[in-house]
Design an enzyme around this catalytic site. Structure first.
Site, short mmCIF file in Angstrom:
data_model
loop_
_atom_site.label_atom_id
_atom_site.label_comp_id
_atom_site.label_asym_id
_atom_site.label_seq_id
_atom_site.Cartn_x
_atom_site.Cartn_y
_atom_site.Cartn_z
N ASP A 133 -3.63 -6.98 -7.67
CA ASP A 133 -5.01 -7.30 -8.03
C ASP A 133 -5.18 -6.94 -9.50
O ASP A 133 -5.83 -5.96 -9.85
CB ASP A 133 -5.98 -6.52 -7.14
CG ASP A 133 -5.77 -6.84 -5.67
OD1 ASP A 133 -6.33 -7.83 -5.21
OD2 ASP A 133 -4.99 -6.12 -5.00
N HIS B 162 0.84 -1.20 0.00
CA HIS B 162 0.00 0.00 0.00
C HIS B 162 0.88 1.26 0.00
O HIS B 162 0.59 2.23 -0.70
CB HIS B 162 -0.88 0.04 1.25
CG HIS B 162 -1.85 -1.10 1.38
ND1 HIS B 162 -1.74 -2.07 2.36
CD2 HIS B 162 -2.96 -1.43 0.66
CE1 HIS B 162 -2.73 -2.92 2.24
NE2 HIS B 162 -3.48 -2.58 1.23
N ARG C 223 -3.74 -10.27 3.84
CA ARG C 223 -4.11 -11.63 4.23
C ARG C 223 -2.92 -12.47 4.69
O ARG C 223 -3.12 -13.51 5.31
CB ARG C 223 -4.81 -12.34 3.07
CG ARG C 223 -6.15 -11.75 2.72
CD ARG C 223 -6.74 -12.43 1.50
NE ARG C 223 -7.83 -11.66 0.92
CZ ARG C 223 -9.09 -11.74 1.31
NH1 ARG C 223 -9.43 -12.58 2.26
NH2 ARG C 223 -10.02 -11.01 0.75
P1 AMP Z 1 -6.46 -3.75 -0.50
O1 AMP Z 1 -6.29 -3.03 0.79
O2 AMP Z 1 -6.02 -5.17 -0.46
O3 AMP Z 1 -7.83 -3.55 -1.10
O4 AMP Z 1 -5.45 -3.05 -1.51
C1 AMP Z 1 -5.51 -1.67 -1.75
C2 AMP Z 1 -4.66 -1.36 -2.96
O5 AMP Z 1 -3.30 -1.74 -2.68
C3 AMP Z 1 -5.09 -2.14 -4.20
O6 AMP Z 1 -4.97 -1.30 -5.34
C4 AMP Z 1 -4.10 -3.26 -4.24
O7 AMP Z 1 -3.90 -3.79 -5.53
C5 AMP Z 1 -2.86 -2.58 -3.72
N1 AMP Z 1 -1.91 -3.58 -3.22
C6 AMP Z 1 -2.15 -4.56 -2.31
N2 AMP Z 1 -1.06 -5.34 -2.14
C7 AMP Z 1 -0.12 -4.84 -2.98
C8 AMP Z 1 1.22 -5.21 -3.30
N3 AMP Z 1 1.81 -6.25 -2.73
N4 AMP Z 1 1.89 -4.47 -4.20
C9 AMP Z 1 1.31 -3.41 -4.82
N5 AMP Z 1 0.04 -3.01 -4.57
C10 AMP Z 1 -0.66 -3.72 -3.67
#
Ligand code: AMP
Length: 281
Positions: A150, A37, A189
């Site tokens: 994602d 993030h 996760r």
């Molecule tokens: P989430 O909190 O999982 O909904 O993710 C929020 C944003 O962070 C989304 O655009 C995800 O694709 C991005 N994100 C999550 N994990 C990663 C990662 N390992 N590398 C880059 N972006 C990420």
């Protein structure tokens, strides 16, 4: 850093910033923040005057109630991390604030939202479109940053914006996957994994790195998918839900000899934790 819990004061603040011609970058998250993030926040900081981060565990995108309940939440630590990384504005709305009434909108986006995650998590992308459209509408950023972790989500969001938000003039900006030193893609996760499962999880990215090598050496779609299935099956903690080789834009499956512009997407259960990862060929 300013924290907003409600839409109206946030909009007022953003209107004032926009009237000063400030460029706004936006990162939507579900919290439990990690370096993945933060890499999006850093990109936004570089490319905009103001970075807005939302933290909202969106119930409508969970097709599994238990998954929603056990989704990691750590708002205090998230706020500290964002403060340390020069985020300007955090938006932490309640479910009632985002959904004062049930959102019954159905987004018809065709195959891009129906394959892979669309098939295995029915309703997931509709919920993603509901929340992302609301957030983009409230914040109206110049640039919105999404992680390629994602991968399909970015294609879905782009299609949603094009079809349903013709007035939205901002850019949807894809950002590379941030990985642990051993290759595991960072994910909220991952905190569910016990030490043994965490060790097993490395095989997912290892397999994908090998796939890239195979593809560079001319392997076919069948050779690659067979390899992924066999390799993931060597670890007793892991269970492959799907492996798909897809066109990087349409996300339709590609067969035979691989074009260079394909993406290999996998979903693997590590114990009961569902992990996704992908690699561009
Ligand atoms: P989430 O909190 O999982 O909904 O993710 C929020 C944003 O962070 C989304 O655009 C995800 O694709 C991005 N994100 C999550 N994990 C990663 C990662 N390992 N590398 C880059 N972006 C990420």
């Amino acid at each position: 850093m300013e924290i907003f819990y409600e839409i109206t004061p946030l909009k007022k603040k953003l209107a004032a910033l926009k009237s000063q011609s400030k460029k706004i970058g936006f990162v939507a998250t579900m919290g439990a923040l990690h370096a993945g993030h933060i890499s999006l926040v850093e990109t936004s900081n570089r490319e905009n005057d103001i970075t807005v981060v939302s933290i909202f565990v969106n119930p409508t995108q969970f097709n599994n109630k238990e998954d929603l309940e056990k989704y990691p939440r750590n708002t205090e630590a998230d706020i500290r991390l964002l403060e340390d990384n020069e985020c300007d504005i955090v938006f932490i709305p309640s479910v009632e604030e985002m959904y004062p009434e049930e959102d019954t909108r159905v987004f018809e986006l065709g195959s891009v939202a129906e394959v892979m995650e669309g098939k295995f998590r029915p309703g997931h992308f509709n919920g993603v479109c509901q929340i992302v459209s609301k957030l983009l509408d409230i914040i109206s950023p110049d640039n919105a940053y999404f992680g390629q972790k994602d991968y399909q989500q970015i294609a879905v969001v782009k299609a949603m914006v094009k079809k349903y938000m013709p007035k939205f003039k901002g850019n949807i900006v894809p950002c590379p996957i941030k990985r642990e030193a051993d290759g595991l893609a960072l994910s909220s996760r991952n905190s569910h994994l016990n030490p043994e499962q965490r060790k097993s999880a490395v095989l997912i990215s290892k397999t994908l790195f090998k796939v890239k090598e195979m593809s560079d050496n001319g392997a076919t779609q069948k050779e690659i998918t067979d390899f992924v299935k066999k390799n993931i099956a060597t670890d007793a903690n892991l269970c492959l839900e799907y492996v798909e080789i897809a066109d990087k834009d349409t996300l339709l499956p590609v067969e035979g000899n691989l074009p260079v512009n394909a993406v290999v997407c996998v979903t693997v259960f590590d114990g009961s934790t569902r992990l996704i990862d992908n690699i561009l060929l």
